[in-house]
Design a protein around this motif. Structure first.
Motif, PDB file in Angstrom:
ATOM      1  N   VAL A 242       6.046   1.853  -0.711  1.00  0.00           N
ATOM      2  CA  VAL A 242       4.677   1.679  -0.210  1.00  0.00           C
ATOM      3  C   VAL A 242       4.315   2.771   0.784  1.00  0.00           C
ATOM      4  N   SER A 245       5.113   6.639  -0.401  1.00  0.00           N
ATOM      5  CA  SER A 245       4.141   7.215  -1.325  1.00  0.00           C
ATOM      6  C   SER A 245       2.853   7.613  -0.618  1.00  0.00           C
ATOM      7  N   ALA A 256      -0.707   2.449  -3.591  1.00  0.00           N
ATOM      8  CA  ALA A 256       0.597   2.034  -3.066  1.00  0.00           C
ATOM      9  C   ALA A 256       0.697   0.514  -2.999  1.00  0.00           C
TER      10      ALA A 256
END
Length: 454
Positions: A242, A245, A256
């Motif tokens: 999460v 990215s 994400a």
């Protein structure tokens, strides 16, 4: 009288909210009432409401807000499938040999859950159900136990991905990714300060935070290593998916969030917890909270439309921009207003009603809105802990045993409120705490120019 219609409308909305009326209907009802009053006095044209459908469709088309249901889904899935419970149990065993180890485990797990979901209710309820009975059983002071659970649960408001930060980014008109990256260091500072307080208080008063008995914490090295890999590695991978990215520019916060949802579903399947019942409960929780946010947005849009029609925005901008002390005076007033309102109303209400009044003035003073957004986020975090209406306190009260009183919870959070205010002060005095990581994301030429200019 006509010049004061805007401020009276604002005061009317706050009065209804303080009486406990639903946010969306309070904002919408006040908007209709003052639109009629303004129309009767010839100040406002009711055809103004013809803009409402366009405003609502703009909300529906807002790609940034799509991240909200994703992160709510992630939090609900981690709670319903017991992944959060396994994580807390493992951390408790790992740190149980030191004084305050269980409380320290709560802080660390709170930070990890915050970095995966950003949902306060799920975190506080999960940790309250799992860790509070264990802490009380092994002699922890009630005030310390409840305080650390409630405070750690609020870390999801400043550590990204956070629903608060998503809403603030939308209201401030800035990038969610920039706000996420800027809040990483302040969020870690907040979690680190909580952990440091636990260690200090456990050292000074060992009787209120004893270590776990050897028979509880000694499960064997192989079993402990296996637990760590099975239970702690998946959430860390989820955080990397999460936040990593977003940080490395591989995905937007919304994308994400979608990846995180898929990852939590896979995790639930791997642990054998993915059932139709669980999935239905998670989807229902996500739909309820998301619908609440959308209705509040629609109500706040109607409120803003009528408020501006009554020249309330101009009135408030003139008042705020003429505060003695210029930028410093504005920061003192805006932070004080947000802090005081946090004692009585929810952060959604503050974000949708008050923050739009501050934005034009902040821009007028040349304040960096990313830094201002993080400061507001840290301030709003305290609204979850401040009595009498701190929502984290309500969530925890709903799952505490009878021997823990509301007074114990209120007293327990006071040191953590002071710690939050201390960290907030550091963020305000040293803006580099927020600006450092976002500056790394800028192109090299831009960074060089910033360094040369400074």
């Amino acid at each position: 009288m006509i010049d004061w219609l805007g401020p009276l409308m604002f005061a009317g909305a706050l009065a209804l909210l303080s009486l406990g009326y639903p946010v969306a209907f309070s904002l919408g009802g006040v908007s209709i009432l003052f639109a009629l009053i303004g129309s009767a006095l010839g100040v406002i044209d009711l055809q103004l409401f013809g803009l409402m459908p366009l405003r609502i469709f703009d909300i529906m088309k807002n790609y940034t807000l799509l991240a909200i249901p994703y992160f709510i889904f992630m939090g609900s899935m981690l709670e319903k499938t017991g992944i959060a419970e396994r994580l807390l149990e493992t951390m408790g065993i790992l740190l149980g040999r030191i004084r305050g180890g269980l409380a320290l485990a709560v802080v660390i797990v709170g930070a990890l859950l915050a970095a995966t979901t950003g949902v306060v209710a799920a975190t506080v309820i999960a940790m309250g159900l799992i860790s509070l009975p264990i802490m009380l059983r092994y002699g922890y002071d009630k005030k310390l136990a409840t305080g650390v659970i409630a405070a750690s649960g609020t870390l999801g408001q400043i550590i990204p991905p956070s629903v608060v930060l998503i809403v603030l980014a939308d209201q401030l008109g800035i990038s969610v990714g920039d706000l996420f990256i800027g809040s990483i260091i302040p969020g870690l500072m907040m979690a680190g300060s909580f952990a440091l307080y636990v260690l200090i208080i456990a050292f000074l008063k060992p009787e209120i935070a004893p270590p776990l008995p050897p028979e509880v914490r000694n499960i064997g090295v192989k079993a402990l290593v296996l637990k760590i890999f099975q239970v702690m590695l998946p959430p860390l991978v989820l955080i990397l998916l999460v936040l990593g990215s977003i940080f490395f520019g591989l995905a937007t916060p919304t994308e994400a969030g979608a990846v995180g949802c898929v990852a939590t579903i896979i995790l639930a399947g791997v642990y054998g917890k993915l059932t139709l019942t669980t999935l239905s409960q998670v989807c229902n929780a996500t739909m309820r909270i998301t619908s609440m946010v959308m209705f509040i947005l629609i109500g706040s849009t109607a409120f803003a439309l009528v408020f501006k029609g009554l020249n309330g925005g101009i009135f408030m901008e003139n008042v705020l921009s003429n505060i003695p002390g210029g930028q410093v005076g504005f920061m003192i007033v805006s932070m004080t207003v947000v802090l005081l309102l946090g004692f009585f109303i929810d952060f959604f209400e503050i974000a949708f009603i008050v923050i739009p009044l501050f934005v034009p003035v902040a821009q007028q003073f040349g304040i960096d809105l990313v830094w201002y957004g993080v400061v507001l986020g840290a301030n709003l975090q305290t609204s979850f802990l401040t009595p009498p209406f701190g929502f984290a306190l309500f969530y925890l009260r709903s799952v505490t045993p009878e021997e823990v009183s509301t007074v114990d919870i209120y007293r327990g959070v006071i040191p953590f409120i002071l710690i939050q205010l201390l960290v907030l002060g550091l963020i305000i005095v040293f803006p580099q705490i927020v600006n450092f990581l976002p500056s790394l994301m800028k192109p090299p030429v831009e960074v060089l120019s910033l360094v040369l200019c400074s």
